[in-house]
Motif scaffolding. Structure first.
Motif, short mmCIF file in Angstrom:
data_model
loop_
_atom_site.label_atom_id
_atom_site.label_comp_id
_atom_site.label_asym_id
_atom_site.label_seq_id
_atom_site.Cartn_x
_atom_site.Cartn_y
_atom_site.Cartn_z
N ASP A 71 0.84 -1.20 0.00
CA ASP A 71 0.00 0.00 0.00
C ASP A 71 0.87 1.25 0.00
O ASP A 71 0.62 2.20 0.72
N SER A 72 1.91 1.25 -0.81
CA SER A 72 2.82 2.39 -0.82
C SER A 72 3.12 2.85 -2.25
O SER A 72 2.88 2.13 -3.21
N THR A 73 3.63 4.07 -2.32
CA THR A 73 4.02 4.69 -3.59
C THR A 73 5.38 5.34 -3.37
O THR A 73 5.64 5.90 -2.30
N ALA A 74 6.24 5.27 -4.36
CA ALA A 74 7.56 5.91 -4.26
C ALA A 74 7.77 6.86 -5.42
O ALA A 74 7.28 6.63 -6.53
N LYS A 99 0.98 3.70 3.46
CA LYS A 99 -0.35 3.97 3.98
C LYS A 99 -0.33 3.79 5.51
O LYS A 99 0.26 2.85 6.02
N VAL A 100 -0.95 4.74 6.21
CA VAL A 100 -1.14 4.61 7.65
C VAL A 100 -2.64 4.64 7.95
O VAL A 100 -3.44 5.07 7.12
N ASP A 101 -3.01 4.19 9.13
CA ASP A 101 -4.43 4.03 9.46
C ASP A 101 -5.12 5.31 9.91
O ASP A 101 -6.34 5.39 9.88
N SER A 102 -4.34 6.31 10.34
CA SER A 102 -4.98 7.53 10.83
C SER A 102 -4.05 8.73 10.67
O SER A 102 -2.82 8.57 10.55
N ASP A 106 0.56 9.98 10.66
CA ASP A 106 1.15 10.55 9.45
C ASP A 106 2.66 10.74 9.57
O ASP A 106 3.39 10.57 8.59
N TRP A 107 3.14 11.03 10.75
CA TRP A 107 4.57 11.30 10.96
C TRP A 107 5.47 10.14 10.53
O TRP A 107 6.61 10.35 10.18
N LYS A 108 4.96 8.92 10.57
CA LYS A 108 5.80 7.76 10.26
C LYS A 108 5.56 7.20 8.85
O LYS A 108 6.08 6.14 8.53
N ALA A 109 4.81 7.90 8.04
CA ALA A 109 4.38 7.36 6.75
C ALA A 109 5.39 7.56 5.61
O ALA A 109 5.33 6.87 4.62
#
Length: 111
Positions: A71-74, A99-102, A106-109
């Motif tokens: 679930d990621s994009t680079a 992708k993060v759940d909330s 966001d800080w770790k995404a």
């Protein structure tokens, strides 16, 4: 610099650029050798744009959608150089967004 063809990085990941259009747009597949997911790695589509320079040492950027296994994009940006041995070499930097759940996560995404 002609981006068309196969490129390989120090970690064994490979990129194949199928075609570069007259306006510098290109597409292909990225075959990553590294992943943090437990799913089997699969080739992923890429699309990009190359700034066509007269000296051949062009800048470029492309996006890879890992949708087949993550679930990621680079995004990658870089420049092509003509090495001392006459071979073309690409130098890139990248950002990966997972992708993060909330929103508080966001800080770790982004890496």
């Amino acid at each position: 610099c002609n981006l068309t063809g196969w490129w390989e990085n120090d970690l064994g990941s490979k990129m194949q650029v199928f075609k570069v259009g007259n306006n510098g747009t290109f597409y292909g597949e990225y075959h990553t050798a590294v992943s943090s997911t437990n799913k089997p790695i699969q080739p992923s589509p890429l699309i990009g744009s190359q700034h066509l320079d007269e000296d051949g040492q062009c800048t470029f950027g492309f996006t890879v959608n890992w949708k087949k296994f993550s679930d990621s994009t680079a995004v990658f940006v870089g420049q092509c150089f003509n090495g001392d041995d006459g071979k073309e070499v690409l130098h890139t930097s990248w950002l990966l967004r997972e992708k993060v759940d909330s929103e508080p996560e966001d800080w770790k995404a982004t890496r």
